[in-house]
Scaffold this motif. Structure first.
Motif, PDB file in Angstrom:
ATOM      1  N   LEU A 237       0.832  -1.203   0.000  1.00  0.00           N
ATOM      2  CA  LEU A 237       0.000   0.000   0.000  1.00  0.00           C
ATOM      3  C   LEU A 237       0.868   1.255   0.000  1.00  0.00           C
ATOM      4  CD1 LEU A 237      -2.896   1.024  -0.001  1.00  0.00           C
ATOM      5  CD2 LEU A 237      -2.837   1.017   2.506  1.00  0.00           C
ATOM      6  N   SER A 238       1.983   1.210   0.732  1.00  0.00           N
ATOM      7  CA  SER A 238       2.911   2.345   0.758  1.00  0.00           C
ATOM      8  C   SER A 238       3.499   2.590  -0.629  1.00  0.00           C
ATOM      9  CB  SER A 238       4.030   2.080   1.769  1.00  0.00           C
ATOM     10  OG  SER A 238       4.956   3.145   1.781  1.00  0.00           O
ATOM     11  N   HIS A 239       3.841   1.503  -1.328  1.00  0.00           N
ATOM     12  CA  HIS A 239       4.375   1.630  -2.687  1.00  0.00           C
ATOM     13  C   HIS A 239       3.323   2.218  -3.622  1.00  0.00           C
ATOM     14  CE1 HIS A 239       6.648   0.729  -6.315  1.00  0.00           C
ATOM     15  NE2 HIS A 239       5.585   0.111  -6.804  1.00  0.00           N
ATOM     16  N   PHE A 240       2.078   1.773  -3.473  1.00  0.00           N
ATOM     17  CA  PHE A 240       0.989   2.310  -4.286  1.00  0.00           C
ATOM     18  C   PHE A 240       0.849   3.810  -4.072  1.00  0.00           C
ATOM     19  CE2 PHE A 240      -3.275   3.969  -3.533  1.00  0.00           C
ATOM     20  CZ  PHE A 240      -3.735   4.055  -4.839  1.00  0.00           C
ATOM     21  N   LEU A 241       0.856   4.255  -2.802  1.00  0.00           N
ATOM     22  CA  LEU A 241       0.667   5.670  -2.507  1.00  0.00           C
ATOM     23  C   LEU A 241       1.824   6.504  -3.062  1.00  0.00           C
ATOM     24  CD1 LEU A 241      -0.900   7.939  -1.177  1.00  0.00           C
ATOM     25  CD2 LEU A 241       0.227   7.378   0.988  1.00  0.00           C
ATOM     26  N   THR A 242       3.038   6.016  -2.896  1.00  0.00           N
ATOM     27  CA  THR A 242       4.198   6.739  -3.418  1.00  0.00           C
ATOM     28  C   THR A 242       4.111   6.877  -4.934  1.00  0.00           C
ATOM     29  OG1 THR A 242       5.581   5.923  -1.594  1.00  0.00           O
ATOM     30  CG2 THR A 242       6.712   6.762  -3.550  1.00  0.00           C
ATOM     31  N   SER A 243       3.741   5.799  -5.613  1.00  0.00           N
ATOM     32  CA  SER A 243       3.626   5.820  -7.070  1.00  0.00           C
ATOM     33  C   SER A 243       2.508   6.766  -7.517  1.00  0.00           C
ATOM     34  CB  SER A 243       3.346   4.413  -7.608  1.00  0.00           C
ATOM     35  OG  SER A 243       4.400   3.529  -7.281  1.00  0.00           O
ATOM     36  N   ALA A 244       1.380   6.731  -6.789  1.00  0.00           N
ATOM     37  CA  ALA A 244       0.246   7.590  -7.140  1.00  0.00           C
ATOM     38  C   ALA A 244       0.622   9.055  -7.000  1.00  0.00           C
ATOM     39  CB  ALA A 244      -0.953   7.257  -6.258  1.00  0.00           C
ATOM     40  N   GLU A 245       1.283   9.401  -5.908  1.00  0.00           N
ATOM     41  CA  GLU A 245       1.676  10.794  -5.686  1.00  0.00           C
ATOM     42  C   GLU A 245       2.702  11.244  -6.728  1.00  0.00           C
ATOM     43  OE1 GLU A 245       0.978  11.496  -0.932  1.00  0.00           O
ATOM     44  OE2 GLU A 245       2.822  10.499  -1.543  1.00  0.00           O
ATOM     45  N   PHE A 246       3.585  10.321  -7.153  1.00  0.00           N
ATOM     46  CA  PHE A 246       4.574  10.651  -8.187  1.00  0.00           C
ATOM     47  C   PHE A 246       3.875  10.935  -9.515  1.00  0.00           C
ATOM     48  CE2 PHE A 246       7.360   9.346 -11.700  1.00  0.00           C
ATOM     49  CZ  PHE A 246       8.443  10.197 -11.481  1.00  0.00           C
ATOM     50  N   GLN A 247       2.884  10.112  -9.862  1.00  0.00           N
ATOM     51  CA  GLN A 247       2.165  10.299 -11.120  1.00  0.00           C
ATOM     52  C   GLN A 247       1.347  11.589 -11.113  1.00  0.00           C
ATOM     53  OE1 GLN A 247      -0.164   6.821 -12.019  1.00  0.00           O
ATOM     54  NE2 GLN A 247       1.561   5.426 -11.782  1.00  0.00           N
ATOM     55  N   ILE A 248       0.736  11.903  -9.967  1.00  0.00           N
ATOM     56  CA  ILE A 248      -0.089  13.114  -9.856  1.00  0.00           C
ATOM     57  C   ILE A 248       0.776  14.364  -9.810  1.00  0.00           C
ATOM     58  CG2 ILE A 248      -1.716  14.337  -8.339  1.00  0.00           C
ATOM     59  CD1 ILE A 248      -2.714  11.514  -7.509  1.00  0.00           C
ATOM     60  N   GLY A 249       1.950  14.230  -9.204  1.00  0.00           N
ATOM     61  CA  GLY A 249       2.846  15.372  -9.090  1.00  0.00           C
ATOM     62  C   GLY A 249       2.626  16.200  -7.852  1.00  0.00           C
ATOM     63  N   HIS A 250       1.810  15.686  -6.949  1.00  0.00           N
ATOM     64  CA  HIS A 250       1.527  16.391  -5.695  1.00  0.00           C
ATOM     65  C   HIS A 250       1.335  15.360  -4.583  1.00  0.00           C
ATOM     66  CE1 HIS A 250       0.809  20.347  -7.557  1.00  0.00           C
ATOM     67  NE2 HIS A 250       0.225  19.660  -8.531  1.00  0.00           N
ATOM     68  N   PRO A 251       1.710  15.690  -3.345  1.00  0.00           N
ATOM     69  CA  PRO A 251       1.402  14.780  -2.227  1.00  0.00           C
ATOM     70  C   PRO A 251      -0.087  14.772  -1.939  1.00  0.00           C
ATOM     71  CG  PRO A 251       2.361  16.824  -1.415  1.00  0.00           C
ATOM     72  CD  PRO A 251       2.469  16.879  -2.914  1.00  0.00           C
ATOM     73  N   LEU A 252      -0.623  13.604  -1.687  1.00  0.00           N
ATOM     74  CA  LEU A 252      -2.038  13.475  -1.344  1.00  0.00           C
ATOM     75  C   LEU A 252      -2.269  13.531   0.160  1.00  0.00           C
ATOM     76  CD1 LEU A 252      -3.088  10.643  -3.824  1.00  0.00           C
ATOM     77  CD2 LEU A 252      -3.360  13.108  -4.082  1.00  0.00           C
ATOM     78  N   PHE A 253      -1.217  13.236   0.934  1.00  0.00           N
ATOM     79  CA  PHE A 253      -1.329  13.229   2.388  1.00  0.00           C
ATOM     80  C   PHE A 253      -0.111  13.904   2.996  1.00  0.00           C
ATOM     81  CE2 PHE A 253      -3.806   9.632   0.929  1.00  0.00           C
ATOM     82  CZ  PHE A 253      -4.959   9.722   1.691  1.00  0.00           C
ATOM     83  N   SER A 254      -0.335  14.624   4.075  1.00  0.00           N
ATOM     84  CA  SER A 254       0.780  15.125   4.876  1.00  0.00           C
ATOM     85  C   SER A 254       1.061  14.102   5.960  1.00  0.00           C
ATOM     86  CB  SER A 254       0.432  16.484   5.490  1.00  0.00           C
ATOM     87  OG  SER A 254      -0.724  16.387   6.315  1.00  0.00           O
ATOM     88  N   ARG A 255       2.321  13.892   6.233  1.00  0.00           N
ATOM     89  CA  ARG A 255       2.738  12.841   7.145  1.00  0.00           C
ATOM     90  C   ARG A 255       3.279  13.451   8.419  1.00  0.00           C
ATOM     91  NH1 ARG A 255       2.908  11.622   1.952  1.00  0.00           N
ATOM     92  NH2 ARG A 255       2.806   9.449   1.221  1.00  0.00           N
ATOM     93  N   SER A 256       2.866  12.920   9.541  1.00  0.00           N
ATOM     94  CA  SER A 256       3.361  13.356  10.845  1.00  0.00           C
ATOM     95  C   SER A 256       3.356  12.162  11.783  1.00  0.00           C
ATOM     96  CB  SER A 256       2.487  14.479  11.414  1.00  0.00           C
ATOM     97  OG  SER A 256       1.212  13.982  11.780  1.00  0.00           O
ATOM     98  N   SER A 257       3.843  12.373  12.974  1.00  0.00           N
ATOM     99  CA  SER A 257       3.877  11.279  13.952  1.00  0.00           C
ATOM    100  C   SER A 257       2.474  10.835  14.345  1.00  0.00           C
ATOM    101  CB  SER A 257       4.646  11.725  15.205  1.00  0.00           C
ATOM    102  OG  SER A 257       4.034  12.868  15.781  1.00  0.00           O
TER     103      SER A 257
END
Length: 339
Positions: free
Chosen positions: A32-52
């Motif tokens: 799922l992490s790989h999917f999200l990284t690939s999706a954000e790369f294709q879109i050209g923008h982060p879909l989620f902000s990451r925090s603790s």
């Protein structure tokens, strides 16, 4: 119709965690992490902000989440229409639902209901509360999944499911955040809205129940804050507050889902009620009562938190006892405790 992309994005947004979303989807976390990284790369923008504290949708992410809701709904409706062509429908029920909360409940309700009642055609109409109420009065929909602040109307009956606290939400970057609390905290309490009258407000639009509540709160405190932004879309309102464009009233669930927000309870507390509408005088059939029960259970499954409380009225309690006899007594006792 392969819509896994949207189902994955929606699951991540709802769970706020790759681990929890992966478990829900039956995937491994690395996949799922790989999917999200690939999706954000294709879109050209982060879909989620990451925090603790987890994953929170960005502005671009919210756009995709809203699209996901619509596409998932369209898929369900399309497959239903295909099945309908091969069988004769005996009954038709049209359920009105708001674009976010109502649509989320409807999508799960639809799957369960159509399996149990294949000869009942269940369809939906989307809109905000003011429009949906008028559609109900005009006979264009049979039931309405929605919210209420005043349900003492003669034309229709509001079947009360839950009540949810309305809080004053601020961004974690707002000066007020230093004295505000996390949503799990029952304090701090804002004793008077006059203390924040000079601060810009992000306000719910006129087609929403939250707008009615907001106007009532302003009038009761005799204040007229400067409204810098107004929208019927609660997700957009939440994002504007999160990005520190102003403060505003939100149902507590939105604050629970967004770790970048802080909140104040009001004194006295303000509540919005969730449930289902139908016209007065309607005789509820067995399948309609079962639908109401399923809607209640789905609402509970996706919304329950410390500030979202079971609060069924007598009719709903009877329906729960009819279809969930093992839970009916407990629900009544909890309702009496919180009343």
């Amino acid at each position: 119709m392969n819509i896994k992309f949207y189902e994955y994005i929606k699951a991540i947004a709802e769970e706020g965690s790759l681990l929890k979303a992966a478990a829900r989807l039956g995937l491994s976390q690395p996949a799922l992490s790989h999917f999200l990284t690939s999706a954000e790369f294709q879109i050209g923008h982060p879909l989620f902000s990451r925090s603790s504290r987890g994953l929170t949708p960005t502005a671009v992410g919210w756009v995709y989440i809203q699209a996901a809701d619509e596409i998932i709904r369209i898929k369900a409706q399309t497959y239903h229409n295909i099945r309908r062509l091969s069988s004769q429908e005996e009954t038709r029920l049209i359920l009105g639902a708001t674009p976010h909360r109502g649509a989320e409940i409807y999508s799960s309700l639809y799957r369960k209901f159509t399996l149990l009642y294949p000869n009942v055609r269940l369809s939906s109409r989307e809109g905000y509360m003011k429009t949906l109420i008028q559609m109900l009065l005009d006979g264009k929909i049979d039931f309405l999944l929605g919210s209420a602040s005043d349900f003492r109307q003669k034309e229709y009956r509001f079947l009360r499911f839950f009540r949810e606290e309305i809080v004053l939400a601020v961004s974690e970057h707002h000066p007020l955040a230093a004295c505000a609390g996390f949503p799990q905290d029952l304090k701090p309490v804002l004793p008077s809205l006059k203390e924040v009258e000079e601060i810009p407000f992000v306000k719910a639009g006129p087609n929403t129940t939250l707008h009615q509540i907001t106007v009532s709160l302003f009038e009761s405190q005799e204040i007229s804050p400067t409204v810098v932004f107004e929208t019927d879309n609660a997700a957009v309102q939440c994002e504007m507050i999160r990005s520190n464009q102003g403060i505003g009233f939100l149902p507590a669930t939105y604050v629970y889902r967004n770790p970048d927000l802080r909140c104040f309870s009001l004194e006295p507390k303000a509540w919005v009620y969730a449930g289902m509408y139908h016209l007065n005088g309607r005789h509820l059939t067995s399948c309609e009562r079962h639908m109401i029960c399923m809607a209640y259970e789905q609402s509970k499954a996706i919304r329950l938190n410390e500030r979202f409380l079971e609060y069924p009225d007598g009719v709903v309690q009877d329906i729960l006892r009819e279809f969930l006899p093992e839970n009916g007594t407990d629900v009544k006792e909890r309702s009496q405790k919180w009343s």
